[in-house]
Design a protein around this motif. Structure first.
Motif, PDB file in Angstrom:
ATOM      1  N   LEU A  13      -8.166  -5.972  -3.342  1.00 44.98           N
ATOM      2  CA  LEU A  13      -8.447  -4.968  -2.305  1.00 44.98           C
ATOM      3  C   LEU A  13      -7.283  -4.006  -2.088  1.00 44.98           C
ATOM      4  CD1 LEU A  13     -10.487  -4.007  -0.157  1.00 44.98           C
ATOM      5  CD2 LEU A  13      -9.449  -5.617   1.435  1.00 44.98           C
ATOM      6  N   ILE A  14      -6.064  -4.533  -2.124  1.00 35.09           N
ATOM      7  CA  ILE A  14      -4.898  -3.679  -1.858  1.00 35.09           C
ATOM      8  C   ILE A  14      -4.765  -2.608  -2.943  1.00 35.09           C
ATOM      9  CG2 ILE A  14      -2.350  -3.678  -1.700  1.00 35.09           C
ATOM     10  CD1 ILE A  14      -3.801  -4.754   0.815  1.00 35.09           C
ATOM     11  N   ASN A  44     -10.434 -10.656  -2.615  1.00 37.03           N
ATOM     12  CA  ASN A  44      -9.358  -9.740  -2.225  1.00 37.03           C
ATOM     13  C   ASN A  44      -8.039 -10.007  -2.948  1.00 37.03           C
ATOM     14  OD1 ASN A  44     -11.003  -8.370  -0.479  1.00 37.03           O
ATOM     15  ND2 ASN A  44     -10.298  -9.411   1.362  1.00 37.03           N
ATOM     16  N   VAL A  82      -5.754   5.840  -0.848  1.00 32.43           N
ATOM     17  CA  VAL A  82      -4.875   6.581   0.078  1.00 32.43           C
ATOM     18  C   VAL A  82      -3.913   7.515  -0.646  1.00 32.43           C
ATOM     19  CG1 VAL A  82      -4.986   4.877   1.947  1.00 32.43           C
ATOM     20  CG2 VAL A  82      -3.132   4.746   0.296  1.00 32.43           C
ATOM     21  N   ILE A  97       0.835  -1.204   0.000  1.00 28.52           N
ATOM     22  CA  ILE A  97       0.000   0.000   0.000  1.00 28.52           C
ATOM     23  C   ILE A  97       0.869   1.253   0.000  1.00 28.52           C
ATOM     24  CG2 ILE A  97      -1.828   1.261   1.267  1.00 28.52           C
ATOM     25  CD1 ILE A  97      -2.731  -1.478   2.357  1.00 28.52           C
ATOM     26  N   ILE A 120      -7.283   0.078  -2.308  1.00 27.82           N
ATOM     27  CA  ILE A 120      -6.923   0.964  -1.201  1.00 27.82           C
ATOM     28  C   ILE A 120      -5.775   1.891  -1.575  1.00 27.82           C
ATOM     29  CG2 ILE A 120      -5.907   0.925   1.119  1.00 27.82           C
ATOM     30  CD1 ILE A 120      -7.940  -1.006   1.821  1.00 27.82           C
ATOM     31  N   LYS A 121      -4.830   1.337  -2.343  1.00 28.70           N
ATOM     32  CA  LYS A 121      -3.706   2.145  -2.810  1.00 28.70           C
ATOM     33  C   LYS A 121      -4.205   3.389  -3.539  1.00 28.70           C
ATOM     34  CE  LYS A 121       0.200   0.280  -5.055  1.00 28.70           C
ATOM     35  NZ  LYS A 121       0.762  -0.957  -5.618  1.00 28.70           N
ATOM     36  N   THR A 159      -5.304 -10.267   3.597  1.00 29.72           N
ATOM     37  CA  THR A 159      -5.404  -9.024   2.834  1.00 29.72           C
ATOM     38  C   THR A 159      -6.393  -8.074   3.506  1.00 29.72           C
ATOM     39  OG1 THR A 159      -4.798 -10.123   0.794  1.00 29.72           O
ATOM     40  CG2 THR A 159      -6.003  -8.064   0.564  1.00 29.72           C
TER      41      THR A 159
END
Ligand code: SF4
Lengths: 419, 163
Positions: free
Chosen positions: B154-155, B97, B162, A47, B158-159, A140
């Protein structure tokens, strides 16, 4: 609304919710262990942010392959330990202070009524016993939640199960939940929330409620919830200091189904291999010789369970052909058992007592079964190969049946040992 | 996206302990997990599976533990999609995910046979059994999940949020 609908609504700023809706809800605690956290940490790194959303709201618990059983598991633990240090995680528990996660977090006051707890471990649903919405998710998922403090949920339908009647001697929460899974099946509550209600439940200890909530997942459920009462209040006293708001279902809450079980004649249950739904009364388990008896785990590794084991083992010996392995859930439980003299009883009887770990429950270490061997166990899963060789067998029982069977060498009713 | 592969067929309640036994969880690398995928119920799976192949199973696929290692192992083994009558809920989340396509279809789950060659159109949910010459339609994903799938997991989603 039902309990789960209310908790999810409160955490997603909605005035009401209905089953099937998808919400992004704020979480109060995120749990990872030495198997699932390493995978989550890798995802978290992708992330590209440098801190978790709140260092007090992440709990990292190395309990599965610890004290580390081999180099690879030591590397995984090390990765988690380093991450905990780097992120200044408050709730990291090192070996020596650690316990099995679902025994440990409630004990440390990390779970309170009305809260949302997610864990990368399917038995996170245990905390439903304390009136929290707690559910297992993937690695995850926790990586995402560690970054943002939020996670997506589908609002589940709710099944209410009402239990009535006074339980017989040697019958406990474990038998109620095994019986229930036997009745509704391993997918009987798939994606759903279960509310455990009725006068039998009101009289049930918190330890037994945790056993029941723990196995809600074994019926496919998202969570298993209990009302808040004096017993919950008593348990939380001196553990939880922050404010919390208990949640109850409205009188006009809509349930998908309401089931009623009169359990006054319920016998101790045995779940035969290889599914927790293969339940029968213990009297129907005839001539089942055992090689190992495992007492402990996040299902039945609490004080109530150890006291029952000691009551039966006192003055008896473990059968010469049986290995009896006892796992207290946490260091606090271990110490209390020591103070009460239970550990001495176990050792005198010829049982092995282990430091808290998941160990044999998942066939990890400390009691893995060979080909063709058979165990009675107070754990929660009897899948193919769960405790070792794919041709070994696990019979799920309550602590009294496990202990009595360890003494006799066959699966027996505890009355056979203590009349 | 179109997929095509040979079917490995399994029954109800295929749990995560048989998808990837706990004894192999000490190495979370997907390639390492893939070497032991399904071995407790199907010793030939790892030997025979080819990139693009498809698992068809019954009810409650992926029940049991929350281990994300299970969908990771399946994906790394080369499986392009799992079709089942129903999925256990944590497995369902995990698959979405990490970007392992999964489809729910009772008819496909009941009728497609082991070894069949199947074609799938993920954008429409259309499943075609080329051996039996039959078509099935899977349930569509809710919009919210479609967004996760389209972002690539999912990651990735989210990346974007954010940054
Ligand atoms: S004791 Fe068993 S069921 Fe509980 S968390 Fe550990 S491995 Fe999972």
């Amino acid at each position: 609304m039902t309990i789960v609908e209310k908790i999810l609504a409160l955490h997603s700023n909605k005035s009401s919710l209905r089953p099937g809706e998808l919400v992004n809800a704020k979480v109060d605690l995120i749990l990872g262990n030495d198997v699932t956290a390493p995978v989550a940490i890798k995802e978290f790194r992708k992330i590209g942010i440098s801190k978790v959303f709140d260092k007090d709201k992440v709990a990292l618990v190395p309990d599965h392959f610890t004290p580390n059983k081999d180099i690879q598991s030591a590397e995984n633990s090390l990765m988690m330990r380093n991450f905990a240090k780097e992120m200044e995680i408050t709730n990291y528990f090192e070996v020596g202070r650690v316990g099995i996660e679902h025994c440990l977090l409630p004990e440390k006051g990390l779970v309170a009524p009305g809260e949302i707890i997610i864990g990368a471990d399917s038995h996170t649903c245990t905390y439903g016993a304390l009136n929290a919405f707690a559910t297992g998710v993937g690695s995850t998922d926790i990586a995402a939640a560690m970054a943002t403090g939020y996670l997506w949920f589908r609002v589940p339908e709710t099944i209410k199960i009402i239990y009535t009647g006074k339980l017989r001697e040697w019958v406990s929460g474990k038998d109620l939940i095994l019986y229930t899974i036997g009745q509704i099946g391993v997918d009987g509550a798939l994606y759903k929330s279960i509310e455990f209600m009725g006068d039998t439940i009101k009289n049930l200890s918190i330890d037994s409620r945790m056993t029941m909530a723990n196995m809600a997942i074994e019926a496919g459920a998202k969570c298993g919830l209990f009302d808040y009462d004096e017993k919950t209040e008593e348990y939380l006293k001196n553990r939880v200091t922050r404010n919390y708001v208990p949640v109850t279902s409205d009188s006009d809450a809509v349930y998908e189904k309401i089931l009623k079980f009169d359990v006054s004649n319920l016998e101790p249950q045995v779940a035969f291999p290889h599914l927790p739904e293969n339940t029968r009364a213990v009297q129907e388990a005839k001539n089942i010789k055992i090689d190992q008896a495992v007492i402990g785990s996040c299902t039945n590794g609490r004080m109530e369970d150890l006291r029952i084991a000691a009551k039966l083992l006192k003055g008896h010996k473990v059968h010469p052909d049986v290995r009896c392995i006892i796992f207290p859930g946490t260091q606090e439980i271990y110490k209390n058992a020591l103070k009460e003299g239970l550990i001495e009883i176990f050792i005198d009887a010829g049982a092995a007592v282990s430091t808290p770990t998941c160990g044999p429950c998942l066939g990890g270490h400390m009691g893995v079964l060979a080909k063709g061997e058979r165990a009675v166990s107070t754990t929660n899963r009897n899948f193919v190969g769960r405790m070792g060789h794919p041709e070994s067998e696990v019979y799920l029982v309550n602590p009294a049946v496990a202990t009595a069977s360890a003494i006799v060498g066959y699966i027996v009713h505890p009355e056979e040992v203590l009349k | 996206m179109k997929l095509r592969g040979k079917v490995f067929k399994y029954g109800d309640n295929v749990d995560t302990d048989v998808i990837i036994p706990a004894r192999y969880l000490n190495n979370p690398k997907p390639e390492a997990l893939a070497q032991h995928c399904m071995e407790d119920i199907d010793k030939n799976f790892v030997k025979e599976v080819k990139k693009g192949d498809i698992i068809v199973a019954g009810k409650n696929f992926g029940s049991g533990s929350s281990r994300e290692h299970a969908p990771l192992a399946i994906k790394a083994a080369g499986i392009s999609c799992v079709i089942a009558e129903s999925f256990a809920r944590i497995f369902y989340r995990n698959a979405i995910n990490i970007g392992l396509p999964i489809l729910i279809s009772k008819e496909a789950s009941q009728n497609i046979e082991n070894g069949a060659i199947v074609e799938i159109d993920l954008s429409t949910g259309l499943i075609i059994d080329l051996n039996a010459n039959k078509e099935y339609k899977a349930e569509p994903y809710p919009e919210f999940l479609q967004e996760i799938i389209e972002a690539g997991g999912l990651i990735e989603k989210i990346k974007r949020e954010v940054s």
